[in-house]
Structure formats: structure tokens, C-alpha cells
Design an enzyme around this catalytic site. Structure first.
Site, short mmCIF file in Angstrom:
data_model
loop_
_atom_site.label_atom_id
_atom_site.label_comp_id
_atom_site.label_asym_id
_atom_site.label_seq_id
_atom_site.Cartn_x
_atom_site.Cartn_y
_atom_site.Cartn_z
N TRP A 89 4.72 4.21 -2.41
CA TRP A 89 5.38 2.94 -2.75
C TRP A 89 5.00 2.43 -4.13
CZ3 TRP A 89 1.31 -0.04 -3.89
CH2 TRP A 89 0.11 0.25 -3.24
N ARG B 61 10.39 11.98 -10.90
CA ARG B 61 9.50 13.00 -11.47
C ARG B 61 9.62 14.32 -10.72
NH1 ARG B 61 3.47 10.85 -12.27
NH2 ARG B 61 3.08 11.92 -10.32
N LYS C 104 12.26 11.43 1.56
CA LYS C 104 11.78 10.34 2.41
C LYS C 104 11.06 9.34 1.52
CE LYS C 104 8.07 9.33 4.61
NZ LYS C 104 8.18 7.87 4.34
N PRO C 105 11.74 8.24 1.17
CA PRO C 105 11.04 7.23 0.38
C PRO C 105 10.07 6.48 1.30
CG PRO C 105 13.27 6.48 0.89
CD PRO C 105 13.11 7.83 1.52
N GLY D 46 1.13 11.06 -2.83
CA GLY D 46 0.55 10.06 -1.94
C GLY D 46 -0.94 10.27 -1.84
N SER D 47 -1.53 9.81 -0.75
CA SER D 47 -2.98 9.90 -0.62
C SER D 47 -3.41 11.32 -0.28
CB SER D 47 -3.44 8.95 0.50
OG SER D 47 -2.84 9.36 1.72
N GLU E 10 0.67 15.78 -5.33
CA GLU E 10 0.11 14.84 -6.30
C GLU E 10 -0.63 13.79 -5.48
OE1 GLU E 10 0.12 15.26 -9.42
OE2 GLU E 10 1.72 16.70 -9.76
N LEU E 11 -1.96 13.85 -5.50
CA LEU E 11 -2.74 13.08 -4.51
C LEU E 11 -3.60 12.00 -5.17
CD1 LEU E 11 -3.61 16.17 -2.28
CD2 LEU E 11 -1.60 14.69 -2.18
N ARG F 135 -2.45 -1.81 -15.34
CA ARG F 135 -1.01 -1.51 -15.35
C ARG F 135 -0.47 -1.50 -13.93
NH1 ARG F 135 1.36 3.42 -16.94
NH2 ARG F 135 -0.22 4.22 -15.55
N CYS G 274 -2.36 5.75 -9.30
CA CYS G 274 -3.26 6.86 -8.97
C CYS G 274 -4.14 7.21 -10.17
CB CYS G 274 -2.45 8.08 -8.55
SG CYS G 274 -1.23 8.53 -9.77
N SER H 252 0.29 9.01 -18.75
CA SER H 252 1.56 9.52 -18.21
C SER H 252 2.60 9.71 -19.31
CB SER H 252 2.11 8.54 -17.17
OG SER H 252 1.19 8.41 -16.13
P1 NAD Z 1 0.33 7.53 1.65
O1 NAD Z 1 -0.29 8.88 1.58
O2 NAD Z 1 -0.11 6.61 2.70
O3 NAD Z 1 1.91 7.68 1.82
C1 NAD Z 1 2.70 8.45 0.96
C2 NAD Z 1 3.98 8.83 1.67
O4 NAD Z 1 3.68 9.65 2.77
C3 NAD Z 1 4.76 7.64 2.22
O5 NAD Z 1 6.15 7.89 2.07
C4 NAD Z 1 4.38 7.65 3.68
O6 NAD Z 1 5.36 7.05 4.51
C5 NAD Z 1 4.30 9.14 3.93
N1 NAD Z 1 3.52 9.54 5.09
C6 NAD Z 1 2.41 8.97 5.61
N2 NAD Z 1 1.99 9.67 6.68
C7 NAD Z 1 2.85 10.71 6.83
C8 NAD Z 1 2.96 11.79 7.76
N3 NAD Z 1 2.08 11.96 8.75
N4 NAD Z 1 3.97 12.66 7.62
C9 NAD Z 1 4.85 12.52 6.61
N5 NAD Z 1 4.81 11.53 5.72
C10 NAD Z 1 3.82 10.63 5.82
O7 NAD Z 1 0.15 6.91 0.19
P2 NAD Z 1 0.60 5.47 -0.33
O8 NAD Z 1 -0.29 4.44 0.26
O9 NAD Z 1 2.07 5.32 -0.18
O10 NAD Z 1 0.30 5.63 -1.90
C11 NAD Z 1 -0.95 5.48 -2.44
C12 NAD Z 1 -1.62 6.83 -2.65
O11 NAD Z 1 -0.78 7.67 -3.42
C13 NAD Z 1 -2.91 6.73 -3.45
O12 NAD Z 1 -3.88 7.57 -2.90
C14 NAD Z 1 -2.50 7.22 -4.84
O13 NAD Z 1 -3.55 7.73 -5.61
C15 NAD Z 1 -1.52 8.26 -4.49
N6 NAD Z 1 -0.65 8.54 -5.63
C16 NAD Z 1 -0.82 9.71 -6.31
C17 NAD Z 1 -0.03 9.97 -7.42
C18 NAD Z 1 -0.19 11.26 -8.19
O14 NAD Z 1 0.70 11.56 -8.96
N7 NAD Z 1 -1.26 12.01 -8.03
C19 NAD Z 1 0.92 9.05 -7.84
C20 NAD Z 1 1.08 7.87 -7.11
C21 NAD Z 1 0.28 7.63 -6.00
#
Ligand code: NAD
Length: 475
Positions: free
Chosen positions: A148, A157, A172-173, A226-227, A248-249, A276, A282, A439
Site C-alpha cells: 500500500w 515498476r 492483486k493490489p 511487500g514485507s 522486493e522485500l 519522504r 522500504c 530510486s
Molecule cells: P505486506 O507484506 O503485509 O503486504 C504486501 C501485499 O501482500 C499486500 O497486497 C497484501 O495484501 C499481500 N499479502 C499479505 N499476505 C498475503 C498472503 N498470505 N498471500 C498473498 N498475498 C498476501 O506489506 P505491506 O504492509 O503492504 O507493505 C510494507 C512492506 O513492504 C514493508 O516491509 C516494506 O519494506 C515493503 N516494501 C518493499 C519494497 C521494495 O521494493 N523492496 C517497496 C515497498 C514496500
């Protein structure tokens, strides 16, 4: 405002007609009700993508590029509208949201240029018996799952290079910010994208949705941002079908200020690297290592700059830090700060959650933190800056690397030779040397260690969405 699912070029309600609410985190008001996709919808989207991908891959690269280029133009033309949508559902200040749109759109322009430059190679076998022809066809159907914190850019990207290479996508947003994603889907079709090439299916049940998408026989790749925690789950699940993955974590970036640094520039860089997009990036600086000789000056100036930040609704003039995404995020930030203070950290400015409505946390600078303290082991994902003092270069590099994460690092020094030498020893995919932002669509974005696999952007980004085929040719 588009609130339905995009499947096969049509806007539909989910197969069970369920919906979920999207909130503005600055006011906690419900701003939209969005169709909730089911496992059947995920399967239908994969089916549509599989059908559409064949013709899309056969479309001339120049024509694919032109559609991407038109999408870039449409996003730029709609900057104000798209930025408002981001601020509404994410909360970040409008200026940051406009910056995100420029960055997000640029992936379409950059990849419109890359679409016609996917190069293979021709060699001769060492035996001289045959030629070695290598080319790069698209992977096929790509499943894209995004966070998000950048409602537009985390999608474009991935999506832009995937489309440029001739793939179809099922997206899946995140449930917190689906509206910007759906609007980008509309603009792609306005730009001439054929039905089914991009499918966007928000859901309330991400685990089941993902299982259905991964199990579809046409799915060949998963691209996730995501995480790290969720990335590990998705990697394991993708392994069941030996899918290609880009991950990308999470991050835990060190920000190192040497005694010869331009302190004003370092403070400005720290503000960019920390604050920012409401400090929810991340790449955010998470641990500030400052040389003892300049630590007092840096901390004082940094705390002053942080206390000047105005938090509030991202639509309000003068606001430079919006709300956190939800109450859980505020609670987890507050817990880290409270525990750090209990362990001896001093609070130079900020601290303590702000009363609602809205999920706000004040910009906070902590002094007297030690490397290894709990707060240095977590991705804070909020406007909190722990400052750790150091004296020895080898020790600060060891401390900077004392984490499983390796996305970004920052180094400030006037001595470029020292800066490059230290940068090379930091285990991170991206380093800002005397810069608080890294970036760039023209640079390879991605992490080492548990911060990820693969790279996005630059010349190599598009090859992540390609296969490699070699044809042994007798001619
Ligand atoms: P998140 O991992 O909780 O969720 C990311 C996505 O995964 C969401 O769409 C969520 O709905 C989905 N998701 C969650 N559980 C799932 C499952 N079991 N199966 C399938 N999809 C699932 O992360 P967040 O809270 O949305 O974002 C923050 C995290 O993202 C931070 O750790 C940040 O560092 C990371 N991030 C990394 C980058 C990068 O480029 N490395 C960029 C942006 C954010």
C-alpha cells in the site's frame, strides 16, 4: 471512481458480489466500497490473461511500446487526479503523491523504450560445429502482488516491463489502496491495451486468492513487493509450481555520517531518506550511525528539522507528513519507541501517538541508542529516527551489516574515496552516497540478503520478465 474488478477488459462485480470498505487514514472516513475478488475471480483473471497473452506477445514490440508510451502520457495528463486519489486512500501529502505519479508513470515511458531493445546473442560453439542462438521470449502470465505504501509506483515498476516484454498480468493490489490501481487499469485501456492483458482483482482473502492464481496452469511467474515475512510465504508457495519470482522485500537501512561530512547536507539527506512519503518507504533510513565528533551537532539539527515537520491531512497546505496507514501501524511504532526509551534512549523530539481521528505519529528522534537494541532490529516504517554514535569505521560497517536485510544504505562524507570504499562494504543493493534518495527508473532497484531477489528498472528489469531460450543451429 472505478470500484469493480477488471477481468478480460470488463468491469465486473466479484463472483460472490461481496465488497469491502476503503478508508482515508487521515480521517477514518469510508471513501469507497470496492468489489472483493474471490478465488473464482482470480482463476477467471488468469484464464483471461492466458488467452490474451499469446496475441500480445505476437504484437510488434514497437506497438507494445507505443501503448506504454501513451499510458505514460495519460498518467502525466491526469497527475492531479491520480495524486488526489493516492492522498485520499493512502494519506501522503499531495506533493509526495504528485512525485509518486511522475515516478510511477516514468516506468511506462522507460519500458516503452526497452520494449524494442530486448537483445539476444549469437555465438559459435567452441567445437565450431554449430551456432548458438539465444533469444528472450516473455515468461507468459505474471501474478503481481503489491503493498500500500506506493499505490501507483509499486504496480507500474512491475507491470510496465512485464507488458513491454510481451507478458499478461493478474494484479492483486493491497486492500488498503485499490483505487489508484483500478484507475491505472482504466488508463491502460484508454491507451489501447487489448482486453485481458491486464487484470486487476482486489480481494479481502489474499492467501486463498494467491493460491488460486499460483495454481492456474498458465501462471509462470510471481512478482511481489511487500514485507519479508509475506515474501517468504509467497516464495514457498511459488516453489510448489517452480515459478519464476521477483521479490522486493523489507529494509533496515543504515545511514552513516562520518566526521568529515557536510552536516547540513547530511541533515537534509536524512530528512529525505527518513521522511519522504510519510516515512513509509522500504528504502527509509532506519538506523542513523553518526560519528561521535559530529553526533551532537547532527542530532540537534536533525531534531530541529524533524520538529518543523507538520503532520496532518495530506490535502492540507503545509503538511509534509501524512497519517500512518492504520491504527496497527501507529501502535507498533509507539511500542518500539516506548521500549527504546525504557532501555535508555533519550527522546530529542516527538514520541507518543497523537489522538485521532486519523492515524498519526509525530516525527521523532531518539538519542543514546545502541546498535543491536530492539528498535535497530525492526523496520520502523514510520517517522522515527534512532541515532547511534560510533568512532571506528570497521565497527560501524559491521554494525550496519548486522541485519538480515540489505535493501538500501546511505553514506555521508566529503571524501569520495572513503565514501566509495565504505559503500562497497555495505551489504545492500542500493547505496545513497551523499544522497538521501536512490530510486530511479533508470537504475536497478532491489535488495541483497532477505531484502529480495531480482531487480526492477534499468536495463536488466525487463529481462526478469523474460525466459532465455537457446537454439543450437546448424547452418
Ligand atoms: P505486506 O507484506 O503485509 O503486504 C504486501 C501485499 O501482500 C499486500 O497486497 C497484501 O495484501 C499481500 N499479502 C499479505 N499476505 C498475503 C498472503 N498470505 N498471500 C498473498 N498475498 C498476501 O506489506 P505491506 O504492509 O503492504 O507493505 C510494507 C512492506 O513492504 C514493508 O516491509 C516494506 O519494506 C515493503 N516494501 C518493499 C519494497 C521494495 O521494493 N523492496 C517497496 C515497498 C514496500
Amino acid at each position: 471512481m472505478q470500484t469493480q474488478l477488471l477481468i478480460d477488459g470488463e468491469w465486473r462485480d466479484g463472483s460472490e458480489s461481496a465488497r469491502f470498505d476503503v478508508e482515508n487514514p487521515a480521517t477514518e472516513d469510508v471513501i469507497a466500497s470496492v468489489a472483493a475478488g474471490t478465488t473464482e475471480d482470480a482463476t477467471a483473471a488468469c484464464e483471461a490473461a492466458a488467452q490474451a497473452q499469446v496475441a500480445w506477445a505476437a504484437t510488434a514490440p514497437r506497438e507494445r511500446g507505443e501503448i506504454l508510451r501513451r499510458t505514460w502520457q495519460l498518467m502525466i495528463d491526469h497527475t492531479d487526479e491520480l495524486a488526489r486519489l493516492i492522498t485520499l486512500e493512502h494519506g501522503k501529502p499531495l506533493a509526495d503523491a504528485r512525485g509518486e505519479i511522475a515516478y510511477a508513470a516514468e516506468f511506462f515511458r522507460w519500458n516503452s523504450e526497452e520494449a524494442v531493445r530486448i537483445h539476444g546473442s549469437l555465438g559459435t560453439a567452441p567445437s565450431g560445429a554449430n551456432r548458438i542462438v539465444v533469444h528472450h521470449p516473455p515468461v507468459g502470465v505474471v501474478v503481481i502482488v503489491t503493498p500500500w505504501n506506493f499505490p501507483a509506483a509499486m504496480i507500474t515498476r512491475k507491470l510496465a516491463p512485464a507488458l513491454a516484454a510481451g507478458n499478461a498480468a493478474v494484479i492483486k493490489p493491497p486492500r488498503e489502496t485499490p483505487l489508484t490501481a483500478l484507475r491505472i487499469g482504466e488508463l491502460l485501456h484508454e491507451a489501447g491495451l487489448p482486453a485481458g492483458v491486464v487484470n486487476i482483482v482486489p480481494t479481502m482473502s489474499s492467501g486463498a486468492w494467491f493460491d488460486a492464481a499460483v495454481d492456474h496452469p498458465a501462471t509462470r511467474m510471481v512478482s511481489f513487493t511487500g514485507s519479508t515475512e509475506v515474501g517468504i510465504v509467497l516464495l514457498k508457495r511459488s516453489a510448489d509450481r517452480v515459478l519464476k519470482t521477483v521479490m522486493e522485500l523489507g529494509g533496515n537501512a543504515p545511514f552513516i555520517v562520518f566526521d568529515d561530512a557536510d552536516i547540513e547536507a547530511a541533515v537534509q539527506g536524512a530528512m529525505v531518506a527518513k521522511m519522504r512519503h510519510s516515512a513509509e518507504t522500504c528504502t527509509a533510513a532506519n538506523r542513523f550511525f553518526v560519528h561521535a565528533a559530529v553526533a551532537d551537532d547532527f542530532t540537534r539539527m536533525f531534531a530541529a528539522a524533524m520538529s518543523d515537520i507538520r503532520i496532518g491531512n495530506g490535502f492540507d497546505d503545509g503538511v509534509t507528513c501524512g497519517p500512518m496507514i492504520n491504527a496497527k501501524a501507529v501502535a507498533s511504532i509507539n511500542e518500539l519507541v516506548t521500549a527504546a526509551a525504557d532501555h535508555g534512549a533519550t527522546i530529542a523530539t516527538g514520541g507518543g501517538a497523537v489522538d485521532g481521528p486519523g492515524h498519526f505519529y509525530p516525527p521523532t528522534v531518539l538519542g543514546n541508542v545502541r546498535s543491536g537494541d530492539d528498535i535497530t532490529r525492526h523496520e520502523i516504517f514510520g517517522p522515527v529516527a534512532p541515532v547511534i554514535t560510533f568512532e571506528d569505521t570497521d565497527q560501524v560497517i559491521a554494525d550496519a551489516n548486522d541485519t538480515e536485510m540489505g535493501l538500501t544504505g546511505y553514506v555521508f562524507t566529503r571524501d569520495l574515496r572513503r565514501g566509495l570504499a565504505v559503500s562497497e562494504r555495505i551489504q545492500a543493493g542500493m547505496i545513497g552516497l551523499n544522497r538521501g534518495a536512490v530510486s530511479d527508473p533508470a537504475a536497478p532497484f532491489g535488495g541483497m540478503k532477505q531484502s529480495g531477489l531480482g531487480r526492477e528498472g534499468a536495463g536488466e528489469g525487463i529481462y526478469e520478465f523474460c525466459e532465455t531460450q537457446y537454439i543450437a543451429t546448424d547452418w
